[in-house]
Design a protein around this motif. Structure first.
Motif, mmCIF file in Angstrom:
data_model
loop_
_atom_site.group_PDB
_atom_site.id
_atom_site.type_symbol
_atom_site.label_atom_id
_atom_site.label_comp_id
_atom_site.label_asym_id
_atom_site.label_seq_id
_atom_site.Cartn_x
_atom_site.Cartn_y
_atom_site.Cartn_z
ATOM 1 N N PRO A 210 0.814 -1.216 0.000
ATOM 2 C CA PRO A 210 0.000 0.000 0.000
ATOM 3 C C PRO A 210 0.849 1.268 0.000
ATOM 4 O O PRO A 210 0.394 2.317 -0.431
ATOM 5 N N GLY A 211 2.102 1.165 0.447
ATOM 6 C CA GLY A 211 2.987 2.328 0.498
ATOM 7 C C GLY A 211 3.587 2.672 -0.852
ATOM 8 O O GLY A 211 3.331 3.730 -1.411
ATOM 9 N N PHE B 161 10.672 -3.846 -1.091
ATOM 10 C CA PHE B 161 11.128 -2.623 -1.741
ATOM 11 C C PHE B 161 11.228 -1.451 -0.763
ATOM 12 O O PHE B 161 12.211 -0.723 -0.763
ATOM 13 N N CYS B 162 10.198 -1.267 0.086
ATOM 14 C CA CYS B 162 10.204 -0.115 1.000
ATOM 15 C C CYS B 162 10.142 -0.517 2.471
ATOM 16 O O CYS B 162 10.153 0.354 3.338
ATOM 17 N N GLU B 163 10.064 -1.811 2.741
ATOM 18 C CA GLU B 163 9.994 -2.369 4.083
ATOM 19 C C GLU B 163 8.721 -1.997 4.832
ATOM 20 O O GLU B 163 8.637 -2.128 6.044
ATOM 21 N N GLY B 164 7.709 -1.528 4.094
ATOM 22 C CA GLY B 164 6.417 -1.236 4.702
ATOM 23 C C GLY B 164 5.626 -2.515 4.937
ATOM 24 O O GLY B 164 5.924 -3.563 4.346
ATOM 25 N N PRO B 165 4.612 -2.467 5.792
ATOM 26 C CA PRO B 165 3.807 -3.657 6.066
ATOM 27 C C PRO B 165 2.911 -4.013 4.876
ATOM 28 O O PRO B 165 2.405 -3.131 4.185
ATOM 29 N N LEU B 166 2.757 -5.302 4.660
ATOM 30 C CA LEU B 166 1.859 -5.803 3.615
ATOM 31 C C LEU B 166 0.577 -6.301 4.279
ATOM 32 O O LEU B 166 0.614 -6.840 5.381
ATOM 33 N N PRO B 167 -0.548 -6.146 3.611
ATOM 34 C CA PRO B 167 -1.818 -6.583 4.209
ATOM 35 C C PRO B 167 -1.921 -8.101 4.296
ATOM 36 O O PRO B 167 -1.279 -8.833 3.536
ATOM 37 N N ASP B 168 -2.741 -8.553 5.241
ATOM 38 C CA ASP B 168 -2.996 -9.986 5.393
ATOM 39 C C ASP B 168 -3.839 -10.521 4.242
ATOM 40 O O ASP B 168 -3.714 -11.676 3.870
ATOM 41 N N ARG C 70 3.327 0.683 -3.707
ATOM 42 C CA ARG C 70 2.518 0.110 -4.783
ATOM 43 C C ARG C 70 3.220 -1.000 -5.567
ATOM 44 O O ARG C 70 2.713 -1.479 -6.564
ATOM 45 N N GLU C 71 4.391 -1.433 -5.124
ATOM 46 C CA GLU C 71 5.099 -2.523 -5.795
ATOM 47 C C GLU C 71 4.452 -3.863 -5.449
ATOM 48 O O GLU C 71 3.886 -4.032 -4.366
ATOM 49 N N LEU C 72 4.588 -4.804 -6.362
ATOM 50 C CA LEU C 72 4.098 -6.153 -6.146
ATOM 51 C C LEU C 72 5.141 -6.937 -5.360
ATOM 52 O O LEU C 72 6.332 -6.890 -5.682
ATOM 53 N N SER C 73 4.698 -7.631 -4.315
ATOM 54 C CA SER C 73 5.609 -8.412 -3.486
ATOM 55 C C SER C 73 5.134 -9.848 -3.378
ATOM 56 O O SER C 73 3.941 -10.126 -3.473
ATOM 57 N N ILE C 74 6.086 -10.741 -3.171
ATOM 58 C CA ILE C 74 5.787 -12.130 -2.851
ATOM 59 C C ILE C 74 6.154 -12.320 -1.386
ATOM 60 O O ILE C 74 7.271 -12.008 -0.972
#
Length: 186
Positions: free
Chosen positions: A144-145, A161-168, A147-151
């Motif tokens: 959400p920070g 990419f930014c070390e921000g939290p990813l949603p559950d 907007r990159e796609l993460s696995i």
């Protein structure tokens, strides 16, 4: 239709633009609606191709579509939305074909692990035995920070990419919504 009469969720293509240029009218993966369809398709393949998994999608009509592994999922789907996408390998024992391995590994559609039910429904309709879930499940999230796609690996819901939290919950495509599987998607 999905489990308990609820529709499966459809996934739009969210990958890079380049593979979209490869989509051609009538160029979808081979539609497999029955065991006879599968046996006809697999019998035409060179034996060496069976050593690797294949690209697959389940289209919005619930039809399993197969293509060579190096095919793009969006090409296999003819550019359309899908109920599931990934890679699938087959094995044959005592003359009976079954799915030996299956994943939701598709960085073009990034399907949620819950897409398994659409895969199981399609395989059951064909009559192919299968495991009870993905043998390799990929957890996709959009940060959400940045907007990159993460696995997500090892249940570590942190953006690489930014070390921000990813949603559950799955959030790759902001245009969320389920569409019923039915005629017209084949």
């Amino acid at each position: 239709m999905g489990i308990r009469g609820r529709p499966h969720r459809a996934y739009r293509y969210v990958g890079p633009a380049g593979p979209l240029s490869l989509v051609r009218p009538g160029g979808r993966g081979c539609g497999i609606r029955s065991l006879a369809d599968f046996e006809q398709w697999v019998s035409a393949l060179p034996a060496r191709e069976l050593a690797e998994p294949f690209t697959f999608v389940v289209d919005t009509a619930g039809v399993l579509r197969l293509a060579p592994r190096r095919s793009e999922h969006v090409v296999c789907a003819g550019g359309a939305a899908v109920l599931a996408a990934g890679e699938m390998g087959f094995s044959r024992a005592s003359g009976v074909w079954a799915v030996g391995e299956v994943s939701n590994q598709s960085t073009g559609y990034c399907p949620d692990v819950r897409s398994w039910q659409a895969v199981a429904d399609a395989l059951d309709a064909v009559g192919l035995g299968h495991p009870g879930g993905f043998t390799y499940a990929v957890v996709f999230r959009r940060c959400p920070g940045c907007r990159e796609l993460s696995i997500v690996r090892e249940e570590d819901f942190v953006c690489v990419f930014c070390e921000g939290p990813l949603p559950d919950r799955w959030n790759v495509d902001d245009a969320r919504g389920a569409i019923p599987a039915g005629p017209g998607g084949a």
